[in-house]
Design an enzyme around this catalytic site. Structure first.
Site, short mmCIF file in Angstrom:
data_model
loop_
_atom_site.label_atom_id
_atom_site.label_comp_id
_atom_site.label_asym_id
_atom_site.label_seq_id
_atom_site.Cartn_x
_atom_site.Cartn_y
_atom_site.Cartn_z
N ASP A 54 -7.47 -4.80 8.97
CA ASP A 54 -6.83 -3.60 8.55
C ASP A 54 -7.05 -4.01 6.81
O ASP A 54 -6.05 -3.01 6.08
CB ASP A 54 -5.44 -3.27 8.67
N GLU B 104 0.91 -1.14 0.01
CA GLU B 104 -0.02 0.06 -0.02
C GLU B 104 0.92 1.25 0.08
O GLU B 104 1.83 1.35 0.48
CB GLU B 104 -0.97 -0.25 1.15
#
Length: 354
Positions: free
Chosen positions: A237, A66
């Site tokens: 998450d 990410e």
């Protein structure tokens, strides 16, 4: 003779893992956690100034990579971070990260730093900063369910910021619990090793869940959670990864960082799109209420957000000024004439022929 030594404009401060650890020891872990929490809280108070977007994620069967960018209009920051639960079995970290801070006016980077260690610190500092607003009064005991790389940081942050006195540890891997208990020995907390999650939550006012498997899981079932607790859910998450039974969410007041990201990645991905949540910045600025009474269940559905990393980058930038905890990297080309980058290349070939 052509001078090819880099100018000051070409140099960017870089904080390596070694220097980050030296800075932490120099500052003190608990002091650094308190300082980071203060920086994060300051940025939550000016939340509306920031660019906000869900992180840019590239998912695979084994994990996720990410990018997490944001800007307050004066500085721009981003973090590169991965999450690969299978890495532990291969002797690798589940999470690694690095980050960069830049000057918006010039676009020039002003800091490059490791963020594996720093992310662990800022995650824990954010959890404790939020718990300061949401946990019951006179909180003294936390259940730490999941005793991996984040567990000691979470525990020490709750001690430093919320006055925690006791932690009850549980992990499905007893070796992880032994590791965590060993690392926390002598830190001024009562450390209790537990054999089940039910045992761990006995008498705890804060329930922290932090497990790594990339799957829908039920670490806390609905019947395990009674009234008057604060749940700090930090393990869920990414899409397809949760830790709490949906029934717990239905009975809780849920607080989040940035709803468009949390609805994709957090515990509330299990719930309808219109499931009610409160943004934490609104509680901190007094626009919304946090804990109302001693029977309320509060839940911080934390997935980590770029503004928290921005706060951590700001903190490191400020801390390393006039210090020995960084080196300078020759990262930026700085030709005498900004329009003559190729000429700079030609002069380098003349000065250092192959």
């Amino acid at each position: 003779m052509t001078n090819l030594n880099p100018s000051a404009k070409a140099m960017v401060p870089f904080v390596s893992v070694d220097n980050m650890m030296r800075l932490i020891h120099h500052t003190g872990v608990e002091t650094m956690l308190r300082d980071l929490a203060a920086y994060v809280e300051e940025d939550f108070r000016r939340w509306e100034l920031f660019d906000k977007t869900p992180r840019v994620a590239s998912h695979s069967d084994v994990g996720v990579i990410e990018l997490m960018p944001t800007s307050d209009g004066e500085a721009y920051g981003f973090k590169y971070v991965n999450g690969h639960p299978k890495n532990t079995s291969e002797g690798l970290q589940t999470v690694t990260a690095f980050g960069l801070l830049a000057d918006v006016y010039t676009g020039y980077p002003v800091l490059l730093t490791e963020m594996t260690m720093l992310t662990a610190l800022r995650t824990a500092a954010t959890s404790a900063m939020v718990a300061k607003y949401l946990a019951p009064k006179d909180t003294h005991t936390m259940a730490m369910i999941g005793n991996g790389a984040q567990s000691e940081f979470q525990t020490l942050a709750m001690k430093a910021i919320c006055g925690l006195k006791s932690v009850r540890l549980y992990d499905q891997d007893p070796n992880a619990t032994e590791k965590c208990a060993r690392n926390l020995a002598g830190c001024g907390l009562e450390v209790v090793k537990c054999k089940t999650p039910e045992e761990a939550i006995e008498g705890a006012q804060i329930l922290t869940t932090c497990t790594a498997d990339k799957q829908y899981a039920t670490i806390l079932s609905d019947n395990m959670v009674g009234p008057g607790v604060h749940i700090n859910a930090i393990g869920g998450d990414c899409p397809g990864k949760t830790e709490l039974a949906a029934g717990i969410l239905s009975r809780s007041d849920v607080f989040v960082e940035f709803p468009p990201q949390t609805r994709i990645e957090g515990e509330i991905q299990q719930m309808p799109e219109d499931f009610e949540v409160t943004e934490m910045w609104q509680v901190i600025t007094g626009q919304k209420q946090g804990r109302r009474d001693n029977r309320q269940i509060t839940l911080f559905d934390s997935v980590g957000f770029a503004i928290e990393d921005f706060s951590a980058l700001r903190y490191i930038r400020d801390q390393i000024k006039d210090s020995e905890f960084f080196i300078e990297l020759d990262m930026l080309a700085d030709p005498d004439d900004p329009r003559d980058l190729f000429g700079m290349l030609q002069r380098a070939g003349t000065a250092h022929p192959v």
